[in-house]
Design a protein around this motif. Structure first.
Motif, short mmCIF file in Angstrom:
data_model
loop_
_atom_site.label_atom_id
_atom_site.label_comp_id
_atom_site.label_asym_id
_atom_site.label_seq_id
_atom_site.Cartn_x
_atom_site.Cartn_y
_atom_site.Cartn_z
N UNK A 1 -1.57 -0.79 -2.05
CA UNK A 1 -0.71 -1.34 -1.00
C UNK A 1 -0.83 -0.52 0.29
N UNK A 2 -1.18 -1.21 1.38
CA UNK A 2 -1.27 -0.59 2.69
C UNK A 2 -2.52 0.22 2.93
N UNK A 3 -3.49 0.17 1.98
CA UNK A 3 -4.68 1.02 2.09
C UNK A 3 -5.98 0.25 2.17
N UNK A 4 -5.92 -1.08 2.22
CA UNK A 4 -7.13 -1.88 2.29
C UNK A 4 -7.73 -2.17 0.93
N UNK A 5 -8.76 -3.02 0.92
CA UNK A 5 -9.44 -3.42 -0.31
C UNK A 5 -10.90 -2.99 -0.24
N UNK A 6 -11.46 -2.67 -1.42
CA UNK A 6 -12.79 -2.07 -1.45
C UNK A 6 -13.62 -2.60 -2.61
#
Length: 263
Positions: A128-133
């Motif tokens: 959450x709040x850290x982007x997707x990778x």
């Protein structure tokens, strides 16, 4: 929410399932749970491994998983939600479109998710709040503008084939307006493919929590949308009719899904 170091620890555990999966597949045993619903020794081995290792690392977090009884759940609780093999039928057929999917539920939302395809070595994750990778590289939902160019993936709800007469007219209407359809057999991978732009939308009815929890946070952190077919927030602890898509196609798809006729 778990820390960055704890996330790395969990991702390492998920990656470690690859050798276990390939080993167990050499002596595969298939058991039938219901219509078009299977469990294998691979599912059970992965679940037992992650249950044990997560229990050691996070003793205060209970596990919800496909191949176990899940009782006494609270919306205010914190749980790991695990599908040891999402796409078991694919696994049995050596279709190589299966994934280990692990989500972290906290008080009504999914705050971390990991989806790993051991056959392609693709590990999707998000917090959450850290982007997707994908394998450490940032991913984003597609910016394709026209629905006529969109590729939409669907699930046919094979466990309740009686629903086909209601569902396929909806699928037909969407198919006639979009670019093309896909049917992969893995809900979590479809959601990840929406997150990285390989697909523009995914829809399926009556998904179990472990079928969509990890994918939800990955899609959202990639800039995509996850809703129920009624446009509501999924509950994550119960079955859901799930739509995941690039945000520009949310209104179009919800409108089509709202036209479903009940028998």
């Amino acid at each position: 929410m778990i820390s960055a170091e704890e996330q790395k620890q969990v991702l390492s555990l998920v990656r470690q399932t690859k050798d276990l999966i390939l080993k167990e597949m050499k002596n595969e045993e298939v058991m039938v749970k219901g219509a078009a619903n299977y469990v294998t020794n691979v599912d059970l081995a992965v679940q037992n491994f992650l249950k044990e290792e997560l229990g050691k690392a996070f003793p205060d977090i209970a596990l919800i998983a496909e191949e176990k009884e899940n009782t006494g759940l609270s919306e205010e609780g914190t749980y790991w939600i695990l599908d040891p093999i999402d796409g078991t039928a694919n696994l049995i057929l050596d279709f190589r479109m299966s994934a280990v999917a692990l989500g972290l539920y906290e008080k009504g939302e999914i705050v971390f998710g990991a989806v790993f395809n051991p056959f392609t070595d693709e590990l999707f994750h998000a917090a959450k709040g850290e982007g997707a990778y994908l394998n450490g590289n940032a991913i984003h939902a597609s910016s394709t503008e026209h629905f006529g160019d969109a590729v939409i993936s669907y699930g046919s709800t094979p466990y309740t084939k009686s629903e086909a007469k209601n569902l396929f007219p909806i699928f037909y209407n969407i198919f006639m307006k979009c670019g093309d359809f896909r049917r992969t057999g893995s809900a979590e991978l479809d959601m990840c493919y929406v997150a990285c732009g390989r697909e523009h939308g995914y829809l399926e009815r009556d998904l179990k929590p472990w079928d969509y929890s990890a994918g939800t946070i990955i899609v959202r952190e990639a800039g995509g949308v996850v809703r129920t077919w009624k446009g509501e927030e999924p509950t994550y602890l119960t079955n859901g009719d799930i739509l995941a898509c690039a945000p520009q196609f949310e209104e179009i798809l919800l409108k089509e899904l709202a036209g479903e006729k009940k028998s």
